[in-house]
Design an enzyme around this catalytic site. Structure first.
Site, short mmCIF file in Angstrom:
data_model
loop_
_atom_site.label_atom_id
_atom_site.label_comp_id
_atom_site.label_asym_id
_atom_site.label_seq_id
_atom_site.Cartn_x
_atom_site.Cartn_y
_atom_site.Cartn_z
CB CYS A 53 -2.91 10.93 -14.70
SG CYS A 53 -3.17 10.08 -13.24
CG ASP B 74 3.02 5.90 -14.21
OD1 ASP B 74 2.35 7.00 -14.13
OD2 ASP B 74 2.58 5.13 -14.86
CG ASN C 129 -1.73 1.23 1.14
OD1 ASN C 129 -1.79 2.12 0.42
ND2 ASN C 129 -2.86 1.04 1.99
#
Length: 478
Positions: free
Chosen positions: A433, A393, A372
């Site tokens: 993103c 990423d 996690n």
């Protein structure tokens, strides 16, 4: 077009035309592709359909204390960057598709606006500027979307089926016949899919079709809320044979997805620059735009400048999109991902590519672990060992816990000493993103963890949408 009704000059340079008294000068475009203007009293107006430097009349549809929202009514001075949308379902009209927001703006201007969004986020949220702005990564503006979730709805009153994206700001499914951002062969299937679903017994309990295109396979996952009849299954098989579609069925949660027919080619994409093949399941996370993804991986690894003697950690590694290419360059690689299922798939992909690489070069020793990453601590970070380089990423939530753990180690020598010689990476490439969470994490890396942001740039992964993908490079200060 200029209105001839009562006019008054806007606050603008001399010798400009006169416009209607209620005209607004659009100053900029926000990330939701709304024009931003100010009323004479200073109140902000967000105008859907308006572009920077246009003079427009706005139809106000929502008023708040500090701002108003509107749609463009008339354009009195048009932007030179306004273009004719490439899709008949795009626009502000009733029933318009909500999948794209910027088709009325030249794609070059879209890129410039997204680059500015990235720079503004880094400055306003991260309080930093990159030393160098990278050239934007661009690719095809149309037919790029190889992943999509298509909503399905049987409209009983009309006796027809709708298949596509939702209408703008609505839960209704748009009445779409084509979609130019999908691959042409998939766009051509929208109408046949409507006919297929309309002829099935379960047509009222089929809420969505998830699309995943590989290099040679077009897969569709049909979500069905009730068991499919023998007749429905036969229709799916016939459709798949006729249109070269690989059907997957999803009766319940994601773990229930299975092939309608076993056998056939495997869904996969290639990273030819590294000799890597990436098999995946249609609901696994992969990048929407394969052309841009290939360029993205090449640039990220070039910027990371990995050497054969170095150890690299790929954080949020997913299926191994960056990990396996890294294994062609590094001496040792560690891929860390939160999903056990994706870690298992990464290991399978590594074994496959290791077997395929015997005629070229053996991949570096690579290990994958599940953890996690939103609960990272300095102790756990040190337990993974030192690495020369990092690639990060993360999903939209960013990597806050990870960079905070890094900052804690930088600021507390006693913690580092407990790590028995742990050292931070000299370079980090962060693929994002969400420019807001990138800026937040960059703030920690630069102002608390001892790094400098040496470069940053945007990646136009999703043309015509407001989505901003980006990349930043951080180097450890001497």
């Amino acid at each position: 077009m200029t209105d001839t009704t009562e006019t008054t000059p806007l606050t603008s340079p001399p010798n400009t035309p006169h416009f209607p008294a209620d005209s607004l000068l659009v100053e900029s475009l926000d990330i939701e592709a709304q024009g931003v203007a100010h009323k004479p009293d200073g109140k902000v107006v967000f105008i859907k359909g308006a572009l920077p430097f246009e003079v427009v009349t706005a139809n106000i549809n929502r008023k708040k204390t500090s701002f108003e929202q509107a749609t463009v009514g008339a354009i009195h001075r048009e932007s030179s960057q306004r273009v004719r949308p490439g899709c008949p379902h795009f626009g502000l009209h009733e029933g318009a598709c909500g999948g794209c927001k910027m088709q009325h703006l030249h794609v070059g201007a879209q890129v410039a606006i997204k680059q500015r969004v990235l720079e503004d986020n880094l400055w306003h949220l991260g309080k930093l500027k990159a030393d160098n702005i990278l050239r934007p990564i661009e690719g095809p503006a149309w037919a790029y979307r190889y992943r999509a979730r298509l909503s399905v709805r049987y409209v009983r009153k009309k006796g027809e089926v709708l298949v596509g994206f939702h209408e703008r700001k609505s839960g209704y499914v748009a009445d779409m016949k084509v979609c130019p951002v999908l691959p042409p062969h998939v766009s051509a299937l929208l109408v046949p899919l409507r006919a297929l679903i309309g002829g099935m017994d379960a047509r009222e309990t089929l809420p969505q079709i998830e699309l995943a295109c590989g290099d040679t396979v077009t897969a569709m996952v049909l979500r069905h809320m009730e068991a499919l009849s023998a007749g429905d299954l036969a229709q799916l098989r016939a459709f798949g044979t006729l249109h070269n579609v690989q059907w997957w069925l999803q009766p319940k949660g994601p773990d229930t997805i299975h092939l309608l027919e076993e056998g056939g080619d495997q869904l996969a994409y290639a990273l030819p620059e590294f000799g890597i093949t990436m098999p995946f399941k249609p609901t696994d996370f992969t990048q929407v735009n394969p052309q841009i993804n290939r360029v993205l991986v090449v640039r990220a690894l070039r910027l990371l400048d990995v050497q054969k003697t170095e150890r690299v950690i790929d954080w949020f590694c997913g299926l191994g999109n960056f990990t396996l290419p890294l294994a062609t360059l590094a001496g040792e690689v560690l891929g860390i991902e939160g999903s056990e299922a994706l870690v298992a798939r990464s290991r399978e992909n590594y074994k496959l590519n290791q077997a395929l690489a015997h005629d070229v070069s053996v991949l570096a020793a690579t290990k994958f672990v599940a953890r996690n990453l939103f609960e990272m601590t300095p102790e756990v970070l040190m337990a993974d060992g030192s690495a020369d380089k990092w690639l990060i990423d993360p999903p939209r939530e960013g990597a806050f816990a990870l960079v905070q753990a890094m900052a804690a180690l930088h600021q507390d020598p006693a913690l580092r000493q407990a790590g028995q010689g742990w050292t931070p990476p000299t370079r980090i490439v962060y693929v994002s993103c969400n420019p807001a969470t990138l800026a937040r994490d960059a703030d920690v890396l630069v102002h608390q963890a001892g790094y400098r942001c040496v470069s940053a740039g945007m990646v136009n992964m999703f043309p015509h949408t407001a989505h901003v993908e980006s990349m930043a490079v951080f180097e450890l200060e001497a």
